[in-house]
Design an enzyme around this catalytic site. Structure first.
Site, PDB file in Angstrom:
ATOM      1  N   CYS A   1       0.815  -1.216   0.000  1.00 27.19           N
ATOM      2  CA  CYS A   1       0.000   0.000   0.000  1.00 27.19           C
ATOM      3  C   CYS A   1       0.848   1.266   0.000  1.00 27.19           C
ATOM      4  O   CYS A   1       0.361   2.350  -0.285  1.00 27.19           O
ATOM      5  CB  CYS A   1      -0.906   0.050   1.223  1.00 27.19           C
ATOM      6  SG  CYS A   1      -2.196  -1.181   1.172  1.00 27.19           S
TER       7      CYS A   1
ATOM      8  N   CYS B   1      -3.424   9.549   5.613  1.00 21.31           N
ATOM      9  CA  CYS B   1      -2.369   9.323   6.605  1.00 21.31           C
ATOM     10  C   CYS B   1      -2.914   9.500   8.021  1.00 21.31           C
ATOM     11  O   CYS B   1      -2.548   8.764   8.935  1.00 21.31           O
ATOM     12  CB  CYS B   1      -1.199  10.283   6.389  1.00 21.31           C
ATOM     13  SG  CYS B   1      -0.342  10.006   4.831  1.00 21.31           S
TER      14      CYS B   1
END
Lengths: 278, 395
Positions: free
Chosen positions: A35, A105
């Site tokens: 990822c 994030c």
């Protein structure tokens, strides 16, 4: 080049609490090498369920490292119940904001925290039970729905920014749009744009304009104590009347042209001209 | 604003853009100030500017082994690419097949992906796969060609890895099948010798700012006799092949840049190659679990693409930026997309390595001191980030 805040840069260049707690009470691992980002969060709690220590190891870009670092700072001293309430928006806010493409994030930080808390308590997270929607990044429908609700997402692009879902091969875009429609109960912005017909009857225009006013424009104006009413539609001329605080506001003409007209052109028809009804 | 001064930086990002050569700046300046005439004008004041554009055309042609009338100035490499492909498709409206590769620059990649909606016709695009070292299989290439193929478009050298494709042979094969051949030579022009007189290339794209000229100027070579449909129609500039008043100063600069590149190519290549090899060998030796992406020898002399496993490219670049070292990465986070470089993925570079890839692209302006500075700074940067990575196991 990304525009990172000083706070992001600080936490990236001088991260706090890097490492792994031995014999941790809770461990949360999310993401993967494939990822492009991954986070392992370990926490220690005392007898009153207060987090006494938190450490992280992160593989990822500057905002992933900064989000992890600031997260460990935030949660030490919190009880598990308090920590469970920390959202990705809280993390981003603590960093002075993140570029929108990097919001995932902060979501990764929140997910690792949840996993660590669940591990502490010995429970299984419902997220892991959802159906995988995005194969590329292994994102489930439950995660997508949660992000839509928590961060008020209104387009597939936003879903990608926050969860990464749809950011790989793109095959799940239609499914994401379905989930979005089912979750927010309205047609998402990007769908509305796609369906924008070139010619519309006045009735169709009025309907679309009313929809756009209600969903996109009024909430913003109401925040400032104002409001707007549709008076008439004549060809491409949209006659509106400003209400509340807007009537005495010196910037109302700018609002009309720069905000209302632009929004309506974007959402309904790009030839519309907004005017104030006398 | 401009707080990162050129004299402070160690610039190793020359495949992104290059420093404008001082000789180029000097040649351009008069056309940005005093000599503003229109090259198309009848009067001498404009006519002399037209003469300067003519000279530049000769200089560009000279570097490529082409005739001046085969050179059309454009605004950039992307415009040259679009012009070539769309011209071929319009010249042969019955042919709806394009052959290209999986590692093209976005200027070709995205153009080919969008051909259907752009032209309103259905197209078939064959994207040739590459091997692990980034090289092409010519057998697969031959198999891909068909009666329906309008044009082949293959880059001369890859921007990310520097890998060079066998353009001479590929163009010859295309012509054997009566198919037009285009090459995006943006990274190759000025770095390797090119003699179009001897080749079967019909279209070649180049960009000024990749070879020490200014941004905003490019050129398209169109072999004499090749059917051509303009992309920008308008005035009679460029003999009707590209409307729009000429970007005179940048064109003049491009001419000088081409002449400089041609004059010093071999010598400069040797210098740059030595620096590149010193950097590459040094990094691969000093950093464990690092690997070279791309063929070791069939490669531009200035480019090296190295993967540092278990760390992420953007984080590496931002640490390098603290020391004013400029380079690029094929990681997902630097691209604004969520997937690592399509070039590295086409080569089958594992994700563990693709996310941590750094491209260093040098020029003659680099020095041995700069290379040694980078060699000193890189290993601790990688070590620091690996210490933070949950996947890194010290052993």
């Amino acid at each position: 080049m990304w525009e990172y805040t000083n706070k992001v840069q600080q936490h990236f260049l001088h991260p706090k609490n890097v490492g792994e707690i031995e014999n941790a009470d809770g461990t949360g691992e999310v993401g993967s090498l494939a990822c492009g980002d991954a986070l392992k969060l370990t926490i220690k709690v005392d007898g009153n369920e207060v987090i006494t220590d938190a450490k992280f190891k992160t593989f990822g870009c500057a905002s992933a490292i900064a989000s992890s670092s600031v997260l460990t700072e935030m949660i030490v001293g919190m009880t598990l119940d308090e920590a469970a309430k920390v959202t990705n928006e809280d993390i981003a806010e603590r960093l002075g904001g993140l570029p929108k493409e990097k919001m995932h994030c902060s979501v990764m930080g929140r997910e690792a925290l949840e996993a660590a808390i669940a591990d502490c308590r010995g429970v299984i997270l419902p997220m892991a039970e959802g159906e995988v929607v995005c194969e590329c990044f292994g994102v489930t429908d439950l995660e997508v729905i949660r992000a839509i609700n928590e961060s008020s997402l209104r387009s597939v692009e936003e879903i990608t920014n926050f969860t990464k879902a749809g950011g790989g091969c793109g095959k799940c875009e239609d499914r994401l749009r379905e989930i979005l429609i089912a979750t927010v109960q309205v047609v998402p912005v990007d769908q509305l744009q796609q369906e924008k017909p070139k010619r519309m009857t006045t009735l169709q225009k009025i309907k679309k304009i009313e929809e756009a006013l209600e969903r996109e424009i009024r909430p913003g104006l109401r925040k400032d104590g104002g409001d707007i009413e549709l008076v008439d539609v004549d060809g491409d001329f949209v006659l509106v009347s400003l209400r509340g605080a807007c009537t005495s506001c010196t910037k109302s003409q700018t609002t009309l042209k720069e905000y209302v007209e632009r929004k309506l052109r974007e959402l309904v028809l790009d030839t519309l001209i907004v005017e104030e009804a006398k | 604003m401009m707080d990162c001064r050129p004299e402070q930086v160690v610039y190793m990002d020359n495949n992104a853009t290059t420093r404008v050569a001082p000789e180029v700046v000097e040649a351009m300046t008069p056309f940005l100030s005093d000599f503003y005439g229109n090259p198309s004008s009848m009067h001498r004041f404009g006519g002399q500017v037209g003469a300067a554009v003519r000279k530049a055309r000769e200089q560009v042609a000279g570097l490529l082994g082409a005739e001046p009338e085969e050179i059309t100035f454009t605004s950039c490499g992307t415009e040259s690419d679009s012009t070539a492909i769309l011209s071929a498709l319009q010249s042969f409206p019955d042919k709806r097949h394009v052959v290209t590769t999986r590692v093209e620059h976005p200027a070709i990649k995205n153009l080919c992906e969008g051909l259907d909606s752009l032209t309103g016709h259905k197209h078939r695009v064959t994207r040739l796969p590459v091997a692990d070292d980034g090289t092409l299989d010519l057998e697969k290439y031959r198999e891909a060609l068909s009666d329906d193929t309008a044009i082949v478009s293959v880059m001369w050298a890859n921007n990310e890895t520097g890998v060079i494709f066998p353009i001479a042979e590929m163009a010859r094969i295309a012509h054997e099948h009566g198919i037009l051949f285009h090459t995006d030579a943006v990274q190759a022009v000025g770095k390797i010798p090119i003699d179009l007189n001897k080749l079967d290339v019909d279209f070649l794209s180049l960009s000024g700012h990749k070879l020490h000229a200014a941004k905003g100027v490019g050129a398209l070579y169109v072999r004499r006799g090749t059917p051509f449909v303009p992309f920008l129609t308008g005035g009679h500039q460029e003999r009707g092949r590209r409307g729009g008043t000429e970007n005179v100063a940048s064109i003049v600069g491009l001419g000088v840049a081409c002449e400089l590149a041609g004059a010093n190519m071999e010598e400069e290549n040797n210098t740059v190659r030595k620096l590149r090899d010193r950097l590459e060998e040094g990094l691969l030796k000093a950093v464990p679990k690092s690997m070279l992406n791309g063929h070791k020898t069939d490669r531009l002399p200035n480019t090296t693409n190295i993967s540092f496993e278990y760390v992420e490219g953007e984080a590496i670049l931002l640490h390098m930026d603290r020391y004013n070292i400029c380079a690029s990465s094929g990681s997902a986070c630097t691209s604004g997309s969520l997937e690592p470089s399509h070039v590295l993925r086409a080569m089958g570079v594992p994700f563990t390595a693709a996310h941590g890839s750094i491209r260093y692209s040098l020029s003659t302006y680099n020095t041995e001191e700069e290379v040694d500075f980078v060699l000193e700074k890189m290993p601790p940067i990688i070590a620091e980030l690996r210490a933070m990575s949950p996947f890194w196991k010290e052993d």
